[in-house]
Design an enzyme around this catalytic site. Structure first.
Site, PDB file in Angstrom:
ATOM      1  N   CYS A  83      80.758  -1.544  55.069  1.00 38.37           N
ATOM      2  CA  CYS A  83      79.770  -1.732  54.009  1.00 38.37           C
ATOM      3  C   CYS A  83      78.347  -1.835  54.588  1.00 38.37           C
ATOM      4  O   CYS A  83      77.825  -0.835  55.059  1.00 38.37           O
ATOM      5  CB  CYS A  83      80.156  -2.949  53.168  1.00 38.37           C
ATOM      6  SG  CYS A  83      79.457  -2.881  51.517  1.00 38.37           S
ATOM      7  N   HIS A 195      85.728  -2.942  52.295  1.00 36.18           N
ATOM      8  CA  HIS A 195      85.926  -4.148  53.113  1.00 36.18           C
ATOM      9  C   HIS A 195      87.391  -4.413  53.429  1.00 36.18           C
ATOM     10  O   HIS A 195      87.994  -5.304  52.830  1.00 36.18           O
ATOM     11  CB  HIS A 195      85.422  -5.369  52.339  1.00 36.18           C
ATOM     12  CG  HIS A 195      83.957  -5.421  52.140  1.00 36.18           C
ATOM     13  ND1 HIS A 195      83.104  -6.022  53.035  1.00 36.18           N
ATOM     14  CD2 HIS A 195      83.184  -4.968  51.139  1.00 36.18           C
ATOM     15  CE1 HIS A 195      81.869  -5.928  52.599  1.00 36.18           C
ATOM     16  NE2 HIS A 195      81.884  -5.289  51.445  1.00 36.18           N
ATOM     17  N   GLU A 197      88.512  -6.093  55.639  1.00 34.57           N
ATOM     18  CA  GLU A 197      88.652  -7.471  56.141  1.00 34.57           C
ATOM     19  C   GLU A 197      88.933  -8.469  55.025  1.00 34.57           C
ATOM     20  O   GLU A 197      89.320  -9.597  55.300  1.00 34.57           O
ATOM     21  CB  GLU A 197      87.410  -7.879  56.949  1.00 34.57           C
ATOM     22  CG  GLU A 197      86.131  -8.145  56.162  1.00 34.57           C
ATOM     23  CD  GLU A 197      85.388  -6.882  55.760  1.00 34.57           C
ATOM     24  OE1 GLU A 197      85.940  -5.774  55.888  1.00 34.57           O
ATOM     25  OE2 GLU A 197      84.236  -7.027  55.293  1.00 34.57           O
TER      26      GLU A 197
END
Ligand code: GLN
Length: 212
Positions: A83, A195, A197
């Site tokens: 991002c 994302h 994560e």
């Protein structure tokens, strides 16, 4: 990944640093927060998190980190950006904040907030044959899209251009609404608009670590 655990830096001046540290350590890497040029010594790779790219860029400049970091990546340090991290890596930003620059180590141009603001955040399952056998669950939060792909840059995943705000402005010339790349790789530098994560789908981190 080599037998000894690699040391992966996580750009830590701003952004969702903790989430990346968690994923990387869970996958067996050592991590190191990167805030100043000296932190770059001896790294095997670096991750640039999501956050606010204009703030990250400004802080990196203030700390004297931007140029040494760009040089390290240009010299071969493997890098993965998510991002805002993708925006930091990019060669060009179509709609930068005032004075916003980037590391310029990935030959793409990105459009910030291509899919709208926070309220327009969305999730999608993406086919990413290069990184994962199964579709990757992706969450887009004020995400950028790639609007120009340089030579030698591989597009790993795209979303329909109709998702974008002011859809297909850059494709208006030929009238075709092409897909917008949201995951790209050029040699040792890769980036996703989304994302991994935060979704628990760690395919991209795994692929990144496997390449170190
Ligand atoms: N829109 C942000 C920027 O321009 C990126 C958002 C994110 O990283 N989730 O930096």
């Amino acid at each position: 990944m080599s037998p000894a655990a690699p040391t992966v830096g996580v750009f830590a001046l701003q952004g969702d640093v903790r989430e990346h540290v968690h994923v990387l350590e869970a996958l067996g890497a050592r991590t190191r927060p990167i805030r100043r040029p000296a932190d770059l010594a001896g790294l095997d790779g670096i991750v640039l998190p999501g956050g606010e790219s204009s703030v990250m860029d400004r802080l990196a400049r203030i700390m004297g980190l931007r140029d040494p970091l760009a040089e390290a990546i240009r010299d071969g340090l493997p890098a993965y950006g998510t991002c805002a991290g993708m925006i930091l890596l990019a060669a060009g930003i179509e709609n930068p904040a005032p004075d916003q620059g980037s590391l310029g180590v990935l030959d793409v141009t990105v459009r910030r907030n291509a899919f709208g603001s926070q309220v327009d955040s969305f999730e999608a399952d993406l086919e990413v044959p290069a990184a994962a056998a199964d579709p990757v669950h992706a969450v887009f939060i004020r995400a950028p899209a790639v609007v120009r792909v340089g030579e030698g840059v591989e597009v790993l995943a795209s979303v329909p251009a109709a998702r974008a705000v002011g859809a297909s402005t850059s494709e208006a010339d030929d009238g075709a609404a092409a897909d917008l790349p949201v995951a790209v790789r050029a040699g040792h530098v890769s980036a996703t608009s989304f994302h991994p994560e935060v979704t628990g789908d760690w395919s991209f981190h795994r692929a990144f670590l496997a390449g170190l």
